[in-house]
Design a protein around this motif. Structure first.
Motif, PDB file in Angstrom:
ATOM      1  N   THR A 279       0.843  -1.201   0.000  1.00  0.00           N
ATOM      2  CA  THR A 279       0.000   0.000   0.000  1.00  0.00           C
ATOM      3  C   THR A 279       0.878   1.250   0.000  1.00  0.00           C
ATOM      4  O   THR A 279       0.610   2.217  -0.724  1.00  0.00           O
ATOM      5  N   LEU A 280       1.935   1.213   0.812  1.00  0.00           N
ATOM      6  CA  LEU A 280       2.845   2.364   0.869  1.00  0.00           C
ATOM      7  C   LEU A 280       3.444   2.631  -0.515  1.00  0.00           C
ATOM      8  O   LEU A 280       3.557   3.787  -0.935  1.00  0.00           O
ATOM      9  N   ALA A 281       3.807   1.553  -1.224  1.00  0.00           N
ATOM     10  CA  ALA A 281       4.371   1.711  -2.570  1.00  0.00           C
ATOM     11  C   ALA A 281       3.376   2.454  -3.462  1.00  0.00           C
ATOM     12  O   ALA A 281       3.752   3.356  -4.226  1.00  0.00           O
ATOM     13  N   ALA A 286       1.284   7.307  -6.121  1.00  0.00           N
ATOM     14  CA  ALA A 286       0.180   8.242  -6.321  1.00  0.00           C
ATOM     15  C   ALA A 286       0.597   9.677  -6.009  1.00  0.00           C
ATOM     16  O   ALA A 286       0.185  10.618  -6.679  1.00  0.00           O
ATOM     17  N   MET A 287       1.425   9.828  -4.963  1.00  0.00           N
ATOM     18  CA  MET A 287       1.858  11.181  -4.592  1.00  0.00           C
ATOM     19  C   MET A 287       2.846  11.734  -5.612  1.00  0.00           C
ATOM     20  O   MET A 287       3.023  12.940  -5.734  1.00  0.00           O
TER      21      MET A 287
END
Ligand code: NAD
Length: 297
Positions: A279-281, A286-287
């Motif tokens: 999810t962090l990836a 996305a950011m």
């Protein structure tokens, strides 16, 4: 757990390699130093004291180093490059036993509770982070071959279990957390640097008085047994992000065979959940800020 058989022949590729060993003057570090020198490696020890058993070998350099000092660790790596031109492997091994008592009632002159000591966390965790951070910097600068360099961190069984020596257990769990996080970052940036851990059980070193161990009927393993696991992780280029548990001469890989599957069970991966790091990836993607290489260049 996956048993590992370590054959002495597997170390051959360490001949001529340049290896920095923190805490290489006693116990597990000293056994690793001697093993690597016998294999034809060049060793630079960073320790508070010279080897407790003198070593006469031109391939050995001792540099007095307090690993809790960033500048002294920088100087250690500089020395290795000055003499040998590069650093191939780093063994983050220096350590001390427990010091803090979190149940302490000791108060100062004002009657205020005295701050607990952080010595064990500074030596066993903060200094390991120093060592690995400088190692990554040096290995990246040296434009390593695809085989790359490697870092071996000494955790402990205290880093994967309940252990009442609380500051020691905190640091050793921290070693595991740090190495796991670093492994993910190195992979993401496709850097040819491997990070692995060892988790030794009781070992006959300067840590515990041997007569005390004997008196309670515990026969600790010899430090050379642990040294072989460190050399193995340096030599075997397929080992990345692994942890070897060493007890009574038996070697078992625990990260990939037990700990990751356990985490996946907790998260519920088999029911379609995704691990937090996946999810962090996606969040990072996305950011759009942390593009590959951007944070680490
Ligand atoms: N002996 C065991 O049963 C056991 C079990 C699991 C893990 N470990 C870990 O193995 C590692 C090596 O310990 P050992 O058992 O060989 O003990 P040891 O006391 O024989 O060796 C530790 C070495 O670290 C050095 N050192 C300590 N503080 C330092 C500092 N600030 N700067 C530089 N050097 C410093 C000491 O001078 C010594 O040479 C430690 O990280 C320890 O936590 C030991």
């Amino acid at each position: 757990m996956t048993d590992i058989t370590i054959q002495d022949g597997e170390f051959a590729r360490l001949s001529g390699k340049v290896v920095i060993i923190t805490g290489g003057s006693s116990g597990i570090g000293l056994a690793t130093t001697n093993l690597l020198l016998d294999l034809g490696a060049k060793v630079i020890i960073g320790d508070l004291q010279p080897p407790v058993t003198p070593i006469h070998n031109p391939s050995l350099t001792f540099q007095r180093t307090d690993v809790t000092s960033w500048s002294e660790q920088l100087a250690l790596f500089k020395k290795a490059r000055e003499i040998h031109g590069r650093v191939d492997h780093v063994f983050a091994n220096a350590g001390v036993g427990p010091r803090a008592d979190y149940l302490s009632k000791t108060v100062d002159a004002n009657g205020d509770l005295v701050e607990p000591t952080f010595v064990t966390i500074d030596v066993n965790l903060k200094a390991v982070i120093y060592t690995a951070t400088i190692a990554v910097y040096y290995m990246r600068e040296e434009q390593q071959t695809p085989a790359g360099g490697s870092i071996v961190v000494v955790s402990s069984v205290a880093g994967i279990s309940r252990f009442r020596a609380t500051d020691y257990a905190t640091a050793k769990h921290g070693n595991l957390g740090f190495a796991r996080g670093l492994h993910q970052r190195l992979n993401f940036h496709e850097l040819p640097i491997r990070v692995n851990l060892i988790a030794p059980s009781w070992t006959k070193t300067g840590f515990m008085p041997y007569p005390v161990m004997q008196s309670i009927g515990v026969e600790p393993q010899e430090p050379i047994v642990v040294a072989k696991s460190a050399a193995f992780l340096m030599a075997d280029e397929s080992r990345k992000g692994q942890m070897i548990h060493i007890s009574k001469g038996r070697y078992r890989e625990v990260e990939e065979s037990i700990m990751l599957p356990a985490a996946e069970k907790v998260v519920g991966v088999e029911h379609g959940e995704v691990m937090e790091d996946d999810t962090l990836a996606k969040i990072i993607e996305a950011m759009g800020v942390f593009k590959k290489g951007a944070v680490a260049s």
